[in-house]
Write a protein that holds these residues in place. Structure first.
Motif, PDB file in Angstrom:
ATOM      1  N   ALA A  85      41.098  -6.977 -42.976  1.00 41.58           N
ATOM      2  CA  ALA A  85      40.689  -5.606 -43.287  1.00 41.58           C
ATOM      3  C   ALA A  85      40.499  -4.796 -42.006  1.00 41.58           C
ATOM      4  N   ALA A  86      39.892  -5.411 -40.999  1.00 41.01           N
ATOM      5  CA  ALA A  86      39.708  -4.727 -39.712  1.00 41.01           C
ATOM      6  C   ALA A  86      41.060  -4.414 -39.069  1.00 41.01           C
ATOM      7  N   GLY A  87      42.008  -5.353 -39.176  1.00 37.95           N
ATOM      8  CA  GLY A  87      43.349  -5.114 -38.652  1.00 37.95           C
ATOM      9  C   GLY A  87      44.053  -3.983 -39.391  1.00 37.95           C
ATOM     10  N   ALA A  88      43.872  -3.941 -40.733  1.00 37.35           N
ATOM     11  CA  ALA A  88      44.474  -2.868 -41.523  1.00 37.35           C
ATOM     12  C   ALA A  88      43.893  -1.507 -41.139  1.00 37.35           C
ATOM     13  N   LEU A  89      42.576  -1.456 -40.937  1.00 38.04           N
ATOM     14  CA  LEU A  89      41.946  -0.204 -40.507  1.00 38.04           C
ATOM     15  C   LEU A  89      42.484   0.244 -39.146  1.00 38.04           C
ATOM     16  N   THR A  90      42.668  -0.711 -38.244  1.00 39.97           N
ATOM     17  CA  THR A  90      43.239  -0.402 -36.928  1.00 39.97           C
ATOM     18  C   THR A  90      44.641   0.166 -37.070  1.00 39.97           C
ATOM     19  N   TYR A  91      45.431  -0.443 -37.955  1.00 41.22           N
ATOM     20  CA  TYR A  91      46.798   0.028 -38.181  1.00 41.22           C
ATOM     21  C   TYR A  91      46.808   1.465 -38.697  1.00 41.22           C
ATOM     22  N   PHE A  92      46.008   1.728 -39.737  1.00 39.39           N
ATOM     23  CA  PHE A  92      46.007   3.066 -40.332  1.00 39.39           C
ATOM     24  C   PHE A  92      45.410   4.110 -39.381  1.00 39.39           C
ATOM     25  N   ALA A  93      44.520   3.676 -38.502  1.00 37.88           N
ATOM     26  CA  ALA A  93      43.896   4.617 -37.571  1.00 37.88           C
ATOM     27  C   ALA A  93      44.842   5.005 -36.430  1.00 37.88           C
ATOM     28  N   PHE A  94      45.710   4.070 -35.987  1.00 36.96           N
ATOM     29  CA  PHE A  94      46.506   4.324 -34.787  1.00 36.96           C
ATOM     30  C   PHE A  94      48.017   4.297 -35.002  1.00 36.96           C
ATOM     31  N   LEU A  95      48.499   3.596 -36.052  1.00 36.30           N
ATOM     32  CA  LEU A  95      49.939   3.372 -36.164  1.00 36.30           C
ATOM     33  C   LEU A  95      50.554   3.872 -37.464  1.00 36.30           C
ATOM     34  N   ALA A  96      49.791   4.544 -38.292  1.00 37.35           N
ATOM     35  CA  ALA A  96      50.305   4.947 -39.606  1.00 37.35           C
ATOM     36  C   ALA A  96      51.134   6.227 -39.555  1.00 37.35           C
ATOM     37  N   GLU A  97      51.064   6.963 -38.456  1.00 39.33           N
ATOM     38  CA  GLU A  97      51.741   8.260 -38.382  1.00 39.33           C
ATOM     39  C   GLU A  97      53.259   8.121 -38.349  1.00 39.33           C
ATOM     40  N   ASP A  99      56.899   5.242 -38.196  1.00 39.66           N
ATOM     41  CA  ASP A  99      57.412   3.910 -38.511  1.00 39.66           C
ATOM     42  C   ASP A  99      57.120   2.973 -37.343  1.00 39.66           C
ATOM     43  N   ILE A 100      56.905   1.683 -37.654  1.00 38.76           N
ATOM     44  CA  ILE A 100      56.525   0.712 -36.624  1.00 38.76           C
ATOM     45  C   ILE A 100      57.590   0.607 -35.533  1.00 38.76           C
ATOM     46  N   ASN A 101      58.866   0.833 -35.895  1.00 40.23           N
ATOM     47  CA  ASN A 101      59.935   0.752 -34.894  1.00 40.23           C
ATOM     48  C   ASN A 101      59.803   1.839 -33.831  1.00 40.23           C
ATOM     49  N   TYR A 102      59.245   2.987 -34.219  1.00 36.66           N
ATOM     50  CA  TYR A 102      59.003   4.050 -33.240  1.00 36.66           C
ATOM     51  C   TYR A 102      58.034   3.573 -32.165  1.00 36.66           C
ATOM     52  N   TYR A 103      56.949   2.911 -32.596  1.00 36.59           N
ATOM     53  CA  TYR A 103      55.947   2.438 -31.637  1.00 36.59           C
ATOM     54  C   TYR A 103      56.516   1.327 -30.750  1.00 36.59           C
ATOM     55  N   LEU A 104      57.385   0.480 -31.342  1.00 36.69           N
ATOM     56  CA  LEU A 104      57.961  -0.612 -30.557  1.00 36.69           C
ATOM     57  C   LEU A 104      58.942  -0.094 -29.505  1.00 36.69           C
ATOM     58  N   SER A 105      59.624   1.002 -29.811  1.00 43.75           N
ATOM     59  CA  SER A 105      60.604   1.530 -28.860  1.00 43.75           C
ATOM     60  C   SER A 105      59.977   2.496 -27.856  1.00 43.75           C
ATOM     61  N   PRO A 108      53.803   4.313 -27.241  1.00 43.97           N
ATOM     62  CA  PRO A 108      52.800   5.320 -26.870  1.00 43.97           C
ATOM     63  C   PRO A 108      51.433   4.672 -26.667  1.00 43.97           C
ATOM     64  N   TRP A 109      50.447   5.481 -26.244  1.00 47.35           N
ATOM     65  CA  TRP A 109      49.116   4.946 -25.958  1.00 47.35           C
ATOM     66  C   TRP A 109      48.453   4.377 -27.200  1.00 47.35           C
ATOM     67  N   GLN A 110      48.798   4.920 -28.381  1.00 49.30           N
ATOM     68  CA  GLN A 110      48.201   4.400 -29.626  1.00 49.30           C
ATOM     69  C   GLN A 110      48.539   2.924 -29.841  1.00 49.30           C
ATOM     70  N   LEU A 111      49.765   2.543 -29.459  1.00 46.79           N
ATOM     71  CA  LEU A 111      50.183   1.150 -29.630  1.00 46.79           C
ATOM     72  C   LEU A 111      49.326   0.221 -28.784  1.00 46.79           C
ATOM     73  N   TRP A 112      49.051   0.586 -27.543  1.00 43.51           N
ATOM     74  CA  TRP A 112      48.283  -0.276 -26.645  1.00 43.51           C
ATOM     75  C   TRP A 112      46.837  -0.407 -27.096  1.00 43.51           C
ATOM     76  N   ILE A 113      46.256   0.697 -27.594  1.00 42.51           N
ATOM     77  CA  ILE A 113      44.886   0.619 -28.121  1.00 42.51           C
ATOM     78  C   ILE A 113      44.847  -0.282 -29.350  1.00 42.51           C
ATOM     79  N   ILE A 117      42.684  -3.749 -29.696  1.00 39.87           N
ATOM     80  CA  ILE A 117      41.710  -3.998 -30.782  1.00 39.87           C
ATOM     81  C   ILE A 117      42.145  -5.204 -31.612  1.00 39.87           C
ATOM     82  N   SER A 118      43.442  -5.304 -31.887  1.00 34.90           N
ATOM     83  CA  SER A 118      43.954  -6.435 -32.672  1.00 34.90           C
ATOM     84  C   SER A 118      43.725  -7.761 -31.956  1.00 34.90           C
TER      85      SER A 118
END
Length: 233
Positions: A85-97, A99-105, A108-113, A117-118
């Motif tokens: 649940a904590a991991g899901a909250l982290t995902y929705f707070a920083f990575l939900a905006e 697609d995950i492939n955008y963050y991998l390529s 951005p700073w949201q991915l590192w935070i 946390i993860s």
């Protein structure tokens, strides 16, 4: 595909898959322990024991070990739910905006935070899992040598490890760190040796293929040696 995998693991079927898979691997580990304990007990008594006798002991307790493994897997999974649940909250707070492939390529700073946390969440769960592992350390001996039922064996192990977690955890932690270090150094040395051999072997497939097979065989055998030594001790 990433979202499809995540959706599956968050479904009821995915949760059941995790529990059954964990039960299978825990069961394999427990059967290994049983074999090692039976052999060790025979050695302590000065008896010679055959492989068939060891397998027979494991077969006798087959269903009990399955139930113990499933019970442990269910508890491990239940304990993981707040961390998930904590991991899901982290995902929705920083990575939900995006697609995950955008963050991998783009990274951005949201991915590192989110990764930081993860890592804290995963490390915390590993500590809880290690604590449970130590508290259940004597469940298998109770199950095999005292003929207890799985729930009773877990309860007895819980009593026998009370106020002894650090005492029991430290030798195992130090030993396994040594095994991992020795395994890593051995693999590094073998890699250096076989890299030199490959450079000298040329480009002839009839030479390269046997060298590759020999290299993989030696590396696999060496890693198995360290792993078996670690578990046996």
């Amino acid at each position: 595909s990433n979202e499809g995998i995540l959706t599956f693991f968050l479904s009821l079927r995915g949760a059941l898959f995790i529990v059954l898979s964990a039960s299978f691997f825990i069961g394999l580990a427990l059967w290994e322990w049983i074999g090692l304990m039976v052999i060790s007990l025979a050695a302590a008594d000065g008896r010679v024991i055959s492989v068939s006798r060891v397998l027979g002991e494991e077969a006798v307790h087959f269903w009990s070990v399955i139930r113990l493994a499933m019970l442990q897997a269910i508890i491990y999974f239940s304990v993981s739910l707040p961390f998930i649940a904590a991991g899901a909250l982290t995902y929705f707070a920083f990575l939900a905006e995006h697609d995950i492939n955008y963050y991998l390529s783009e990274r951005p700073w949201q991915l590192w935070i989110a990764l930081f946390i993860s890592a804290i969440i995963a490390g915390s769960y590993l500590l809880v899992g290690a604590w449970l592992y130590i508290r259940w350390l004597f469940a298998i001996p109770a199950l095999i040598f005292e003929n207890m039922q799985p729930v009773e064996a877990l309860r007895k192990s819980w009593q026998r490890t009370r106020h002894r977690v650090i005492e029991l955890a430290m030798p195992q932690a130090v030993w396994w760190l040594f095994i991992l270090f020795a395994s890593f150094i051995t693999a590094l040395e073998l890699k250096s040796v076989f890299t030199f051999v490959f450079l000298k072997a040329g480009l002839n497939l009839f030479v390269i293929l046997p060298v590759v097979l020999v290299a993989l065989g030696i590396i696999l055998t060496t890693q198995l040696f360290w792993f078996i030594l670690g578990k046996t001790v």
